[in-house]
Design a protein around this motif. Structure first.
Motif, short mmCIF file in Angstrom:
data_model
loop_
_atom_site.label_atom_id
_atom_site.label_comp_id
_atom_site.label_asym_id
_atom_site.label_seq_id
_atom_site.Cartn_x
_atom_site.Cartn_y
_atom_site.Cartn_z
N ILE A 96 38.82 93.47 -79.43
CA ILE A 96 38.89 92.65 -80.64
C ILE A 96 40.33 92.78 -81.14
CG2 ILE A 96 38.01 92.24 -82.96
CD1 ILE A 96 35.43 93.59 -82.15
N ILE A 97 41.04 91.64 -81.15
CA ILE A 97 42.45 91.63 -81.52
C ILE A 97 42.59 90.92 -82.86
CG2 ILE A 97 44.79 91.03 -80.81
CD1 ILE A 97 43.41 92.87 -78.86
N ILE A 98 43.21 91.59 -83.82
CA ILE A 98 43.51 90.98 -85.12
C ILE A 98 45.02 90.93 -85.27
CG2 ILE A 98 43.27 91.16 -87.62
CD1 ILE A 98 40.62 92.48 -87.25
N ASP A 99 45.55 89.72 -85.34
CA ASP A 99 47.00 89.52 -85.45
C ASP A 99 47.77 90.31 -84.40
OD1 ASP A 99 46.54 87.81 -87.49
OD2 ASP A 99 47.56 88.97 -89.04
N GLY A 100 47.27 90.25 -83.17
CA GLY A 100 47.96 90.88 -82.06
C GLY A 100 47.75 92.38 -81.92
N LEU A 101 46.89 93.00 -82.75
CA LEU A 101 46.67 94.44 -82.71
C LEU A 101 45.22 94.73 -82.33
CD1 LEU A 101 47.85 97.28 -83.27
CD2 LEU A 101 47.14 97.02 -85.65
N ASP A 102 45.06 95.53 -81.28
CA ASP A 102 43.73 95.94 -80.85
C ASP A 102 43.16 96.91 -81.89
OD1 ASP A 102 41.43 96.88 -79.65
OD2 ASP A 102 42.35 97.29 -77.70
N ILE A 103 42.04 96.53 -82.50
CA ILE A 103 41.53 97.33 -83.63
C ILE A 103 41.02 98.69 -83.18
CG2 ILE A 103 40.93 95.26 -84.94
CD1 ILE A 103 37.99 95.81 -84.23
N THR A 104 40.72 98.88 -81.90
CA THR A 104 40.24 100.19 -81.44
C THR A 104 41.37 101.21 -81.31
OG1 THR A 104 40.45 99.54 -79.12
CG2 THR A 104 38.32 99.16 -80.19
N THR A 105 42.61 100.78 -81.48
CA THR A 105 43.74 101.70 -81.35
C THR A 105 44.20 102.25 -82.69
OG1 THR A 105 45.36 99.90 -81.49
CG2 THR A 105 44.51 100.49 -79.29
N ILE A 106 43.64 101.77 -83.78
CA ILE A 106 44.05 102.24 -85.11
C ILE A 106 42.90 103.01 -85.75
CG2 ILE A 106 45.67 100.33 -85.39
CD1 ILE A 106 43.64 99.02 -87.27
N GLY A 107 43.20 103.68 -86.85
CA GLY A 107 42.19 104.46 -87.55
C GLY A 107 41.19 103.56 -88.28
N LEU A 108 39.98 104.10 -88.51
CA LEU A 108 38.93 103.32 -89.14
C LEU A 108 39.30 102.94 -90.57
CD1 LEU A 108 35.71 105.17 -87.92
CD2 LEU A 108 36.68 103.04 -87.07
N GLN A 109 39.96 103.84 -91.28
CA GLN A 109 40.32 103.54 -92.67
C GLN A 109 41.36 102.42 -92.73
OE1 GLN A 109 40.76 106.90 -95.36
NE2 GLN A 109 42.58 105.96 -96.23
N ASP A 110 42.32 102.47 -91.82
CA ASP A 110 43.32 101.40 -91.78
C ASP A 110 42.69 100.06 -91.45
OD1 ASP A 110 45.50 102.95 -92.43
OD2 ASP A 110 45.91 103.54 -90.38
N LEU A 111 41.64 100.05 -90.65
CA LEU A 111 40.95 98.81 -90.31
C LEU A 111 40.10 98.31 -91.46
CD1 LEU A 111 39.95 96.62 -88.32
CD2 LEU A 111 38.18 98.27 -87.60
N ARG A 112 39.21 99.16 -91.97
CA ARG A 112 38.21 98.70 -92.92
C ARG A 112 38.80 98.37 -94.29
NH1 ARG A 112 33.83 103.36 -91.06
NH2 ARG A 112 33.30 102.39 -89.06
N THR A 113 39.91 99.01 -94.65
CA THR A 113 40.54 98.68 -95.93
C THR A 113 41.25 97.34 -95.88
OG1 THR A 113 42.48 99.98 -95.27
CG2 THR A 113 40.83 101.07 -96.67
N ARG A 114 41.54 96.83 -94.67
CA ARG A 114 42.22 95.53 -94.55
C ARG A 114 41.22 94.38 -94.37
NH1 ARG A 114 47.55 97.16 -93.26
NH2 ARG A 114 47.64 99.38 -93.80
N LEU A 115 39.93 94.70 -94.39
CA LEU A 115 38.89 93.68 -94.28
C LEU A 115 38.00 93.75 -95.52
CD1 LEU A 115 37.69 94.36 -90.60
CD2 LEU A 115 39.50 92.80 -91.34
N SER A 116 37.41 92.62 -95.89
CA SER A 116 36.46 92.58 -97.00
C SER A 116 35.12 92.06 -96.49
CB SER A 116 36.96 91.66 -98.12
OG SER A 116 38.13 92.18 -98.71
N ILE A 117 34.06 92.53 -97.12
CA ILE A 117 32.72 92.07 -96.74
C ILE A 117 31.83 92.00 -97.97
CG2 ILE A 117 31.96 94.40 -96.16
CD1 ILE A 117 30.17 93.10 -93.98
N ILE A 118 31.02 90.97 -98.02
CA ILE A 118 29.94 90.89 -99.01
C ILE A 118 28.65 91.02 -98.21
CG2 ILE A 118 28.86 89.51 -100.82
CD1 ILE A 118 31.49 88.05 -101.18
N PRO A 119 28.00 92.19 -98.26
CA PRO A 119 26.86 92.46 -97.36
C PRO A 119 25.60 91.75 -97.80
CG PRO A 119 27.21 94.34 -98.78
CD PRO A 119 28.31 93.36 -99.10
#
Length: 1528
Positions: free
Chosen positions: A1344-1367
């Motif tokens: 899963i690539i977001i803006d050219g960055l593979d999300i599995t290579t970064i920390g979970l906090q760095d990923l989830r804080t850059r996304l929003s969700i209304i569950p």
């Protein structure tokens, strides 16, 4: 040749004691001859009897004759058995357990020892010659070797013959040998000179005596320990299986002797020795002691007290007294006997020392004293065991009664009272407070025992030291008064600790229930910090409490020292002569008194804790209950055709606000069999109207009548932990036809085919591993199965897609419930035309009522709702109808939502077919692996260690802080204290005169000064030891709590999906309480008792090394008994810990679903379930303490034997060998031997059972963690993602390593700024795709690539804080509105108000007290579900990320609000990538692109216009279904 004519006693004695040579001197002492002459006084018969019973040579001859007699009978019996015997074939198996092996081992041990003695003397005779050799010793050893060899062969015959009983001959043989061995040993101690061959004979007798004792026990018992079973049976029948003796009869039918010595537990111990015990192996309690019986007894007495004083709430303690006073009185009798018996030793020790010093008051005074001492110890042992056993049984009864009382109250709390008690607090009432009240029974009698013990001690002191007893009294009173401020401090600290614990448990429970939201929003670290802060507040109070407890222990360890120094000092001042006998009597009294005084700190601590807990429970029981008359229930036949009637109804959730009304002016009349639809905007009072019919909301005025039974489906689904079938049946018997029809009507058949266990599939806690649609359909099926008269449905279609919703409405509402009265709340306008009556609510009032067409013509509120709905579907011109106007559904079969949140139930189509076809044989190893993985229940069995608690667990505990340095300091301090105590007592005994009138070894002044100095030196070690015990334990507890909670918060979601919250909370409450309080206390006591025990043995061995010869075999037997016991007790303790969780879990579930339980009128059934669960828990709890008494009784009995032999040794020693004063000191210490061994073993057993709590917490410090929160070297740029482009490259996902793939090679791109709609039938993989995006589950393949960055290579906090969700499930946390919108405090109040206005909540919040600080209650019950979803939208507006995900975000709002939300999203997130999962097709029809998923694969991906052009596309079919349903 020696003549055989024996005319006198000396001649006969000479013949036996000389080896046939008259020239040899007598081997035995003249002292014996003189004693025999005095005993027999010339009587020939008595002379012969005394000679043969008390002299070694005739004893050897008698022993040889005895063995020859039995040996000849055995050989004759063996010959007769062999004659004419035919070989037999046994069609059964047998198991030889440890018991039989020990018997054989003892026989072999005795045989080898006698053979060794024989060989030794033969070699010695050949080397040194035979002159002067003792022929009787050689002959005795020879015959005993042959005899014990034959006995061993006899045991082998028993084994080969599979006999369950030993032959009577061998049993009698063992008993006879033991009796003669006992006589030989006693006479040897008393009269035989310990030299030459007779010395070695005595040594051999001592070594062999424990084996002889055990074999005599086996002989009395008769059983061989060989268990026989049928040939096809592989195990011993379980205790509750098809055995001859029913399980509950183990205790119920036990005789007086069996109850006294706890032998009724023997059978359970044998089973536990062979295999780990399970709950099914444990016998239940007798019916008269069941939980239900205890509850009924308590309730009856509570009601009696209430009738006497109706205006007051009865006292819990008084009710408990009236309920169990008979048991308490009987138990008090055992306690009194124990106390009296414990003072026999101190009372007589002065007489014993004077006897050793030469005073004789009557014949056989020494042996009489020995018998009295021994008898007193046996009585003390029996009474103490029954006392403690009865107390613990009483504690269990009290806990059973209070558990049900608290549970019943929790089910009946009114809404107002419920708001003042959080779930965490209510759970603590049961898990902590009830436990403490029950445990206080352990100290119940100490209030009157302590004064009795002090009075007895002062009486003995008056007898031995005269008026100096006044000094002891003053010292005791001062010591007790010193404790008063400490007691007050403890009560204060305990109250604060419980309040802090409640806050921590409430916050932790809330976090665990909403862990998915915390992880999606990346808030877990913030909330973890909150938990740690709350724990720190609790820890500060625990620290103060530990200091107070340490000083209490210090004061009362100091008490006996202060009392003894005061007493002896007073004797010197008053001129009272101090002899060794008086000193030893005083010391013995102080040591017994010390036990009572050292228990006093624990009594004070528990009293303070219990008072706090009693007050908390009493306050809870006073809370307001739901009024039983708020709803008038009328039988159906008497209702006059009216199902529901509300007249002038005024209702308000907040009774304290007399002006505000939640519902006002409600007048409603619903006929039987009619359908009533309730609609309105968010927060208009729709759910409150249903609550008014159920009687849940406080009624201020008016009348509510309901005809017949009710069934309730809540908007937020409440699902129990258990199987799908259990949730649907909900306590009703199985009606297969009805059940099958309901499965079809609720669209559950496909779900059942998916699951390996079908309807027996276990549902996780709160349905956490089910999707919202599955939970709602199961909840609806539960209501249908009840076949009630009135159905109240709170928006049951919001969580399902358009097609499933239409099917549910058609099959359930219009089908199975066609003849029922149905009131349903809905936001779907398409479901309104079928209603007989539509109620439109606004601001708590019914503003319109009528049929659909009538309301349309009337306009106003209802017209606005319909217009909003029409606006939503405007432009969707693809509709398909059949000729008769009915909706034509797509031919594709309905999928089943298989979200299941991290469980292992996602399956491929091939696996579905294999499961539905019924366990067909798989064709490949891979498919076998899939079945192995998927054929598992959703909820994992609770992890349970097996076998003994390893030394690594104790080592981990001891070295948890400061690498074990504090533990070493504790041991050194206790050792130093014990040595100084022994030294001070030794000094007093040695330096004081032996008898009155003699001169001591030093002056009286020096005697007291040295004693005072040694005693004072021990003070320092006591305080250091006390402080370090409690503080070290608290440090360890704090460390492991933080480690555990941090590991829990970092655990993957799969852990929470398969682990009930109650299981985690059990560790955080009950186990943590053990760590905070009990484990340090018990480990400190174990260290103290063990070091004191070593000191006692050392002092006793000073009088004679022979004590050690007897002591070590007994210790070996004690160790074997302890291991035999622990194999069962350990597993029972573990089972007890495991069975505690279901009680708490059911309790927590019932609190959460109390409204649903009451809505189905299931209070009584749930109360019965609670009773049954506690009964199951009570089984291991009861056996746990019964097993402890079993082991301690046997330990104390062995200690009494050691003590008795020690006394005999003391009597047999000459004054010249050991100072009588020192012998008296050894006996004084020996008086406490049984208490010390009891204390050591009891504490050791309690440590091992309680250390399991540490073991269980340690398990949760090793939970596998998610990926790192931050990877420093791979941190994304601060502005990432700047565009919001999401690329899925061959994405594959599975929930576990061996489970089937759920997503199969998803490849597509969401370009930055696009609005993407994700649709598909339930179970197609929509929510799973979102989980992959947030890395709630790691991809199995692809990227899963977001803006050219593979999300599995970064920390979970760095990923989830850059996304929003209304569950899908809107979650609010207890606190304020502002804290819920901005938990991290990153925004200003102005920004928060702006977000509230944009999400249509600004005016609502401004109307609340506190504005932004408006209260959000537990579970946000004071806010509607729609309002909660709007708050979640507000969070997203504040967060402002480039990527926003909406997962069914508007499912619980009306169409008008949904339109406003969509406009807001289009405006506020116009430059963002918005990914929308929705069941409402209008929500995604204006998206830039639509992704259609089917079975985890991409079915279609294009713009909506392009997809709609293709009339056969999946998307076109979904739009047609929704449009057809909406315009029907």
């Amino acid at each position: 040749m020696v003549s055989l004519e024996l005319r006198s006693l000396p001649q006969m004695y000479s013949f036996f004691c000389r080896s046939g040579d008259p020239a040899l001197p007598y081997e035995c002492s003249d002292k014996l001859l003189e004693w025999i002459r005095n005993l027999t006084s010339g009587s020939s018969a008595w002379s012969w009897l005394a000679l043969y019973l008390l002299t070694p040579c005739p004893q050897h001859a008698l022993l040889s004759i005895l063995h020859l007699f039995f040996l000849s009978i055995y050989i004759l019996r063996l010959i007769l058995q062999r004659v004419g015997q035919k070989p037999q074939r046994h069609d059964f198996r047998h198991g030889v357990g440890m018991y039989f092996r020990v018997v054989q081992g003892c026989c072999l041990y005795v045989f080898c020892t006698n053979l060794g003695v024989l060989l030794f003397w033969l070699v010695d005779g050949f080397q040194k010659g035979w002159s002067g050799f003792s022929l009787d010793v050689l002959v005795s050893a020879s015959i005993q070797s042959v005899a014990w060899g034959a006995i061993y062969m006899g045991t082998e015959e028993t084994r080969k013959g599979r006999h369950q009983f030993f032959p009577t001959l061998i049993s009698v043989w063992w008993i006879s040998a033991f009796l003669l061995s006992t006589l030989t040993l006693l006479s040897s101690f008393l009269f035989v000179p310990w030299k030459g061959p007779y010395l070695w004979t005595v040594v051999v007798e001592i070594i062999l005596y424990p084996a002889a004792l055990f074999l005599a026990y086996v002989g009395f018992r008769g059983r061989s320990g060989i268990e026989v079973s049928a040939a096809d049976q592989m195990e011993e029948p379980l205790l509750n299986g098809a055995d001859n003796e029913k399980a509950d009869e183990l205790y119920k039918n036990a005789g007086i002797f069996s109850l006294a010595v706890f032998s009724w537990l023997d059978r359970l111990l044998r089973v536990g020795r062979k295999k780990p015990l399970e709950i099914k192996d444990l016998p239940p309690l007798p019916p008269e002691d069941s939980t239900e019986a205890m509850y009924e007894r308590f309730k009856s007495n509570w009601d009696d007290l209430k009738q006497k004083k109706p205006e007051d709430t009865p006292s819990i303690s008084l009710t408990l007294w009236k309920s169990f006073r008979a048991i308490v009185v009987v138990n008090a009798m055992f306690a009194f006997v124990n106390v009296m018996a414990s003072y026999i030793g101190p009372f007589l020790i002065n007489d014993f020392v004077e006897y050793l010093n030469g005073r004789r008051r009557f014949k056989h005074e020494g042996m009489t004293l020995v018998l009295v001492f021994s008898f007193g110890k046996v009585v003390e042992n029996l009474a103490r065991r029954q006392w403690y056993y009865g107390l613990q049984y009483l504690c269990l009864r009290v806990k059973a009664a209070l558990t049900v009382v608290v549970y019943r109250k929790a089910l009946r709390l009114s809404s107002t009272a419920r708001q003042s008690h959080t779930s965490g607090e209510i759970i603590n009432y049961m898990s902590v407070d009830v436990q403490r009240v029950g445990d206080f029974g352990w100290y119940l009698h100490q209030f009157w025992i302590l004064p009795v013990q002090v009075a007895l001690a002062l009486g003995i002191l008056y007898r031995v030291v005269g008026m100096a007893w006044l000094a002891a009294l003053v010292a005791a009173v001062v010591t007790l008064l010193l404790n008063t401020p400490l007691e007050r401090l403890q009560e204060k600290y305990q109250t604060a600790v419980m309040e802090a614990k409640d806050k921590r448990m409430k916050a932790l429970s809330e976090c665990l229930k909403n862990m998915r939201v915390l992880k999606l929003q990346s808030w877990e670290q913030r909330f973890l910090l909150r938990i740690e802060e709350l724990r720190q507040g609790e820890y500060s109070w625990l620290f103060k409490d530990a200091i107070a407890r340490a000083f209490q222990v210090y004061v009362f360890w100091l008490a006996p020292i202060v009392i003894s120094v005061s007493t002896f000092g007073a004797c010197v001042l008053f001129g009272i002569p101090l002899t060794s006998g008086r000193i030893l009597s005083a010391i013995a009294t102080f040591r017994v008194l010390q036990e009572a005084l050292t228990q006093f700190p624990e009594l004070v601590t528990f009293y303070a804790q219990t008072r706090v807990s009693l007050d908390r429970i009493w306050t809870f029981l006073q809370e307001e209950e739901l009024p039983t008359d708020s709803v008038i229930h009328v039988p159906s036949e008497e209702s006059g055709g009216i199902a529901i009637e509300i007249q002038d109804g005024e209702f308000n959730w907040h009774t304290s606000d007399t002006e505000l009304r939640t519902l006002t002016g409600i007048n409603l009349r619903v006929k039987q069999g009619s359908r009533v639809a309730v609609c309105g905007t968010v927060g208009s009072g729709k759910t409150s109207l249903l609550s008014s019919i159920l009687g849940e909301i406080p009624k201020l005025a008016g009348t509510v009548r309901v005809s017949g039974t009710t069934a309730y489906v809540a908007q937020s689904a409440w699902i129990q932990t258990g199987s799908v079938e259990d949730n649907i049946r909900f306590g009703k018997p199985m009606d297969r036809n009805l059940y099958e029809s309901i499965l079809s009507a609720c669209s559950l058949r496909k779900d059942l085919e998916l699951w390996a266990f079908g309807d027996q599939t276990e549902i996780g806690e709160r349905g956490i591993n089910m999707s919202g649609g599955q939970k709602q359909r199961i909840q609806l099926a539960r209501a249908l199965y009840q076949d009630s008269d009135v159905y109240l449905l709170d928006d049951p279609f919001s969580a399902v897609d358009a097609h499933t919703g239409a099917q549910l409405f058609q099959e359930c509402i219009l089908g199975m419930l066609a003849s029922k009265t149905v009131v349903y709340v809905t936001h779907q306008i398409e479901f309104l035309p079928a209603a007989d009556l539509i109620l439109v609510l606004d601001k708590g009032a019914v503003v319109q009522a009528g049929k659909y067409d009538d309301l349309l013509q009337a306009g106003t509120n209802f017209q606005s709702l319909v217009n909003a709905h029409n606006e939503a579907i405007h432009g969707m011109d693809v509709q398909e109808h059949s000729e008769d106007g009915e909706l034509t559904l797509a031919e594709e079969p309905t999928g089943v939502e298989i979200y299941l949140a991290g469980s292992e139930l996602q399956k491929q189509e091939s696996l579905r077919k294999s499961n539905s076809a019924g366990m067909r044989k798989q064709s490949s190893k891979r498919e076998d692996d899939i079945l192995e993985t998927t054929n598992r229940q959703l909820i994992d069995e609770e992890e349970r260690e097996r076998g003994s608690v390893g030394p690594d667990v104790y080592w981990a505990y001891a070295t948890a802080v400061y690498k074990g340095a504090l533990a070493a300091v504790i041991i050194v301090c206790q050792l130093s204290f014990t040595l100084l105590q022994i030294a001070s007592n030794f000094w007093m005994t040695w330096a004081a005169p032996s008898r009155e009138g003699d001169t001591g070894k030093t002056s009286s002044t020096k005697l007291i000064l040295v004693y005072t100095g040694l005693s004072s030196a021990s003070f320092l070690f006591v305080i250091v030891r006390s402080l370090f015990v409690y503080l070290c334990g608290l440090f360890i507890s704090q460390k492991y709590f933080l480690d555990m909670v941090r590991c829990i918060f970092r655990a993957p979601m799969a852990f929470f999906d398969s682990t009930p919250v109650g299981r985690i909370l059990n560790r955080a409450s009950t186990d943590q309480n053990m760590m905070d309080n009990e484990i340090p206390s018990f480990l400190g006591s174990l260290t103290s008792d063990f070091i004191q025990l070593v000191g006692v043995v050392a002092v006793m061995s000073v009088i004679s090394w022979n004590v050690l010869l007897f002591f070590f075999p007994i210790v070996a037997l004690v160790v074997w008994l302890q291991r035999y016991y622990m194999s069962s007790a350990r597993e029972v303790a573990r089972v007890m810990g495991i069975e505690k969780s279901p009680v708490l879990n059911h309790y927590a579930e019932s609190i959460a679903g109390a409204a649903t339980i009451r809505g189905f009128d299931q209070n009584q059934r749930f109360l019965e379930t609670n009773i049954q669960l506690f009964d199951v828990y009570a089984r291991p709890a009861f056996l746990n303490f019964a097993l402890i008494e079993w082991i301690i009784f046997r330990m104390e009995l062995l200690c009494s034997i050691i003590f008795a032999f020690s006394l005999i040794i003391v009597l047999s020693l000459s004054d010249s060998i050991v100072d009588p004063s020192i012998s008296g000191l050894a006996v004084t210490y020996g008086l406490n031997l049984n208490l010390l061994i009891e204390g050591t073993i009891w504490t050791l057993c309690n440590v091992e059972t309680r250390i399991i709590s540490f073991e269980r917490i340690q398990q949760y410090t090793r939970i596998q963690s998610e990926a790192p929160l931050v990877i420093e070297e791979r941190r994304p740029a601060p502005a990432w993602p700047s565009e919001g482009t999401i690329e899925f490259r061959h994405l594959q996902l599975r929930y576990t390593a061996r489970s089937p793939l759920v997503l199969h090679g998803i490849t597509c791109t969401f370009h930055g700024g696009e609005k993407i709609g994700v649709v598909g039938r339930t179970g197609s993989g929509k929510s799973t795709l979102i989980q992959a995006l947030f890395r709630m589950v790691e991809p199995a393949g692809g990227q899963i690539i977001i803006d050219g960055l593979d999300i599995t290579t970064i920390g979970l906090q760095d990923l989830r804080t850059r996304l929003s969700i209304i569950p899908q499930d809107p979650t609010l946390f207890e606190g304020t509105m502002r804290a819920n919108l901005d938990p991290l405090h990153e925004h200003t109040d102005m920004q928060v108000w702006e977000a509230l206005d944009k999400c249509q909540l600004g005016d609502v919040v401004r109307g609340k007290d506190g504005k932004l600080d408006a209260v959000v209650g537990e579970n946000a019950d004071n806010w509607s579900v729609g309002q909660r979803q709007l708050v979640c939208l507000g969070r997203a507006l504040l967060k402002r990320t480039r990527i926003l995900v909406l997962d069914e975000a508007t499912a619980s709002v009306d169409s008008a609000t949904d339109n406003v939300i969509q406009r807001t999203l289009r405006t506020e997130f116009k430059d963002c990538t918005v990914v929308t999962i929705a069941h409402r097709i209008p929500t995604v029809v204006d998206s830039d692109k639509v992704l259609v998923l089917s079975d985890g694969r991409i079915a279609e991906y294009d713009s909506p216009a392009t997809l709609l052009e293709n009339k056969n596309s999946h998307f076109t079919k979904l739009v047609a279904e929704y449009s057809a349903r909406s315009t029907k």
